[in-house]
Design a protein around this motif. Sequence first.
Motif, PDB file in Angstrom:
ATOM      1  N   GLY A 174       0.794  -1.228   0.000  1.00 14.81           N
ATOM      2  CA  GLY A 174       0.000   0.000   0.000  1.00 14.81           C
ATOM      3  C   GLY A 174       0.819   1.267   0.000  1.00 14.81           C
ATOM      4  N   GLY A 175       2.147   1.135  -0.204  1.00 17.70           N
ATOM      5  CA  GLY A 175       2.990   2.316  -0.269  1.00 17.70           C
ATOM      6  C   GLY A 175       3.575   2.706   1.076  1.00 17.70           C
ATOM      7  N   LEU A 176       4.070   3.923   1.141  1.00 20.81           N
ATOM      8  CA  LEU A 176       4.666   4.444   2.362  1.00 20.81           C
ATOM      9  C   LEU A 176       3.608   4.678   3.437  1.00 20.81           C
ATOM     10  CD1 LEU A 176       7.071   7.092   0.767  1.00 20.81           C
ATOM     11  CD2 LEU A 176       7.679   4.798   1.582  1.00 20.81           C
ATOM     12  N   ARG A 182      -4.960   6.140   2.227  1.00 20.21           N
ATOM     13  CA  ARG A 182      -5.711   5.538   1.130  1.00 20.21           C
ATOM     14  C   ARG A 182      -6.497   4.305   1.574  1.00 20.21           C
ATOM     15  NH1 ARG A 182      -3.958   7.363  -3.944  1.00 20.21           N
ATOM     16  NH2 ARG A 182      -2.143   8.750  -3.829  1.00 20.21           N
ATOM     17  N   GLN A 183      -6.128   3.702   2.707  1.00 17.66           N
ATOM     18  CA  GLN A 183      -6.833   2.523   3.202  1.00 17.66           C
ATOM     19  C   GLN A 183      -7.578   2.812   4.501  1.00 17.66           C
ATOM     20  OE1 GLN A 183      -2.943   0.404   3.335  1.00 17.66           O
ATOM     21  NE2 GLN A 183      -3.567  -0.347   5.351  1.00 17.66           N
ATOM     22  N   GLN A 184      -7.831   4.082   4.746  1.00 17.14           N
ATOM     23  CA  GLN A 184      -8.504   4.488   5.967  1.00 17.14           C
ATOM     24  C   GLN A 184     -10.003   4.698   5.748  1.00 17.14           C
ATOM     25  OE1 GLN A 184      -6.099   7.894   7.149  1.00 17.14           O
ATOM     26  NE2 GLN A 184      -4.781   6.610   8.418  1.00 17.14           N
ATOM     27  N   PRO A 185     -10.772   4.907   6.827  1.00 17.44           N
ATOM     28  CA  PRO A 185     -12.223   5.043   6.722  1.00 17.44           C
ATOM     29  C   PRO A 185     -12.671   6.063   5.682  1.00 17.44           C
ATOM     30  CG  PRO A 185     -11.602   4.831   9.010  1.00 17.44           C
ATOM     31  CD  PRO A 185     -10.322   4.928   8.232  1.00 17.44           C
ATOM     32  N   GLY A 186     -13.648   5.659   4.897  1.00 12.38           N
ATOM     33  CA  GLY A 186     -14.246   6.528   3.900  1.00 12.38           C
ATOM     34  C   GLY A 186     -13.642   6.432   2.518  1.00 12.38           C
ATOM     35  N   GLU A 187     -12.473   5.790   2.410  1.00 17.07           N
ATOM     36  CA  GLU A 187     -11.816   5.693   1.111  1.00 17.07           C
ATOM     37  C   GLU A 187     -12.294   4.444   0.352  1.00 17.07           C
ATOM     38  OE1 GLU A 187     -10.201   8.130  -0.009  1.00 17.07           O
ATOM     39  OE2 GLU A 187     -10.078   9.255   1.865  1.00 17.07           O
ATOM     40  N   PRO A 188     -12.111   4.416  -0.979  1.00 16.15           N
ATOM     41  CA  PRO A 188     -12.608   3.284  -1.775  1.00 16.15           C
ATOM     42  C   PRO A 188     -12.038   1.925  -1.363  1.00 16.15           C
ATOM     43  CG  PRO A 188     -12.076   5.141  -3.211  1.00 16.15           C
ATOM     44  CD  PRO A 188     -11.579   5.501  -1.842  1.00 16.15           C
ATOM     45  N   ALA A 189     -10.855   1.917  -0.760  1.00 12.04           N
ATOM     46  CA  ALA A 189     -10.218   0.651  -0.382  1.00 12.04           C
ATOM     47  C   ALA A 189     -10.594   0.182   1.020  1.00 12.04           C
ATOM     48  CB  ALA A 189      -8.694   0.797  -0.469  1.00 12.04           C
ATOM     49  N   TYR A 190     -11.452   0.908   1.705  1.00 10.82           N
ATOM     50  CA  TYR A 190     -11.729   0.613   3.108  1.00 10.82           C
ATOM     51  C   TYR A 190     -12.887  -0.371   3.262  1.00 10.82           C
ATOM     52  CZ  TYR A 190     -12.557   1.338   8.087  1.00 10.82           C
ATOM     53  OH  TYR A 190     -12.709   1.153   9.443  1.00 10.82           O
ATOM     54  N   ALA A 202      -8.559   0.491  -6.226  1.00 11.43           N
ATOM     55  CA  ALA A 202      -9.232   1.319  -5.225  1.00 11.43           C
ATOM     56  C   ALA A 202      -8.249   2.238  -4.510  1.00 11.43           C
ATOM     57  CB  ALA A 202      -9.963   0.435  -4.224  1.00 11.43           C
ATOM     58  N   LEU A 203      -7.074   1.738  -4.201  1.00 16.17           N
ATOM     59  CA  LEU A 203      -6.054   2.577  -3.574  1.00 16.17           C
ATOM     60  C   LEU A 203      -5.670   3.731  -4.492  1.00 16.17           C
ATOM     61  CD1 LEU A 203      -3.725  -0.168  -2.038  1.00 16.17           C
ATOM     62  CD2 LEU A 203      -5.165   1.418  -0.750  1.00 16.17           C
ATOM     63  N   GLN A 204      -5.562   3.448  -5.763  1.00 17.69           N
ATOM     64  CA  GLN A 204      -5.170   4.479  -6.727  1.00 17.69           C
ATOM     65  C   GLN A 204      -6.277   5.504  -6.946  1.00 17.69           C
ATOM     66  OE1 GLN A 204      -4.191   1.980 -10.066  1.00 17.69           O
ATOM     67  NE2 GLN A 204      -2.131   1.490  -9.303  1.00 17.69           N
ATOM     68  N   GLN A 205      -7.514   5.098  -6.747  1.00 19.92           N
ATOM     69  CA  GLN A 205      -8.646   6.000  -6.953  1.00 19.92           C
ATOM     70  C   GLN A 205      -8.798   7.030  -5.836  1.00 19.92           C
ATOM     71  OE1 GLN A 205     -12.025   3.419  -7.348  1.00 19.92           O
ATOM     72  NE2 GLN A 205     -11.180   2.396  -9.160  1.00 19.92           N
ATOM     73  N   ALA A 206      -8.189   6.778  -4.693  1.00 17.86           N
ATOM     74  CA  ALA A 206      -8.342   7.686  -3.557  1.00 17.86           C
ATOM     75  C   ALA A 206      -7.847   9.085  -3.933  1.00 17.86           C
ATOM     76  CB  ALA A 206      -7.577   7.146  -2.354  1.00 17.86           C
ATOM     77  N   ASP A 207      -8.612  10.092  -3.568  1.00 21.86           N
ATOM     78  CA  ASP A 207      -8.331  11.478  -3.927  1.00 21.86           C
ATOM     79  C   ASP A 207      -8.040  12.265  -2.650  1.00 21.86           C
ATOM     80  OD1 ASP A 207      -8.366  14.131  -4.750  1.00 21.86           O
ATOM     81  OD2 ASP A 207     -10.091  13.886  -6.068  1.00 21.86           O
ATOM     82  N   ILE A 208      -6.822  12.753  -2.518  1.00 20.56           N
ATOM     83  CA  ILE A 208      -6.419  13.457  -1.303  1.00 20.56           C
ATOM     84  C   ILE A 208      -7.317  14.672  -1.040  1.00 20.56           C
ATOM     85  CG2 ILE A 208      -4.733  14.920  -2.498  1.00 20.56           C
ATOM     86  CD1 ILE A 208      -4.332  13.385   1.019  1.00 20.56           C
ATOM     87  N   ARG A 209      -7.865  15.260  -2.088  1.00 17.06           N
ATOM     88  CA  ARG A 209      -8.722  16.429  -1.912  1.00 17.06           C
ATOM     89  C   ARG A 209     -10.036  16.080  -1.211  1.00 17.06           C
ATOM     90  NH1 ARG A 209      -8.804  18.022  -8.128  1.00 17.06           N
ATOM     91  NH2 ARG A 209      -9.198  15.778  -8.113  1.00 17.06           N
ATOM     92  N   LYS A 210     -10.406  14.812  -1.259  1.00 17.10           N
ATOM     93  CA  LYS A 210     -11.661  14.365  -0.650  1.00 17.10           C
ATOM     94  C   LYS A 210     -11.443  13.684   0.703  1.00 17.10           C
ATOM     95  CE  LYS A 210     -13.800  13.540  -5.182  1.00 17.10           C
ATOM     96  NZ  LYS A 210     -14.431  12.519  -6.056  1.00 17.10           N
ATOM     97  N   ARG A 211     -10.189  13.619   1.130  1.00 22.02           N
ATOM     98  CA  ARG A 211      -9.871  12.838   2.323  1.00 22.02           C
ATOM     99  C   ARG A 211     -10.665  13.295   3.545  1.00 22.02           C
ATOM    100  NH1 ARG A 211      -3.960  12.821   5.341  1.00 22.02           N
ATOM    101  NH2 ARG A 211      -4.604  11.636   7.181  1.00 22.02           N
TER     102      ARG A 211
END
Length: 226
Positions: A174-176, A182-190, A202-211
Amino acid sequence: MEIGIIGSGNIGSILAGYLTALGHQVFIANSRGPESLGEVGRKTGATAVTTAQAAGAKDLVIIAIPNKAAVNLPIDILSVSEAIIVDAGNYYPSRDGQIAAIEAGLTDSEWVANVIGHSVIKAFNNIVAPSLATKAVSVGSPNRIALSVAGDDKPQKWAVMKLIDEIGFDAIDGGLLSESWRQQPGEPAYCQDLDKGTLTSALQQADIRKRADNLATADDMARPYL
């Protein structure tokens, strides 16, 4: 391996059962003390110990507690540990309170690492307990559920990924640790029970602007259960 699990809730207890079945020596602890863990010990085969004893496990320590409880961990032991330390928690403000550093941009696991003074690997946080308990399957099984593992130490990350595979799930990088949002609550991979390819997407789809908005939505949905 000698493994300590801090947290005897659903995730901690389920992992204890898997890991003892794999032949590891597992110690489990909670904030209420080992005398409260008789039933967990009988069901999982793990040895009930104090939090300090679990934190002192030689090879692996899994922290499966609410974020707000991290400040009460035996930091003097964890900070000098030579074990791999896994953070399996998730930040829910309605339960954990507003943690300023996370609200300012740190991932919850970066915050935990700062609190305990030791690097951590993020794993086991993006699967619901019923799926973790019942959906482990052998390597090569169709639609095998995948878990993402984030961290800065590649050998430690690979060791945790290998353990996940042995338990009965695929594992992907899942990266650094800074990318573990990206794998936290509310994200596509959660908590979606995705296979390896779909979880990678799903991890790649996560958008930091929507975090922040995604976390707020997830927190509102989880509030009645926390």
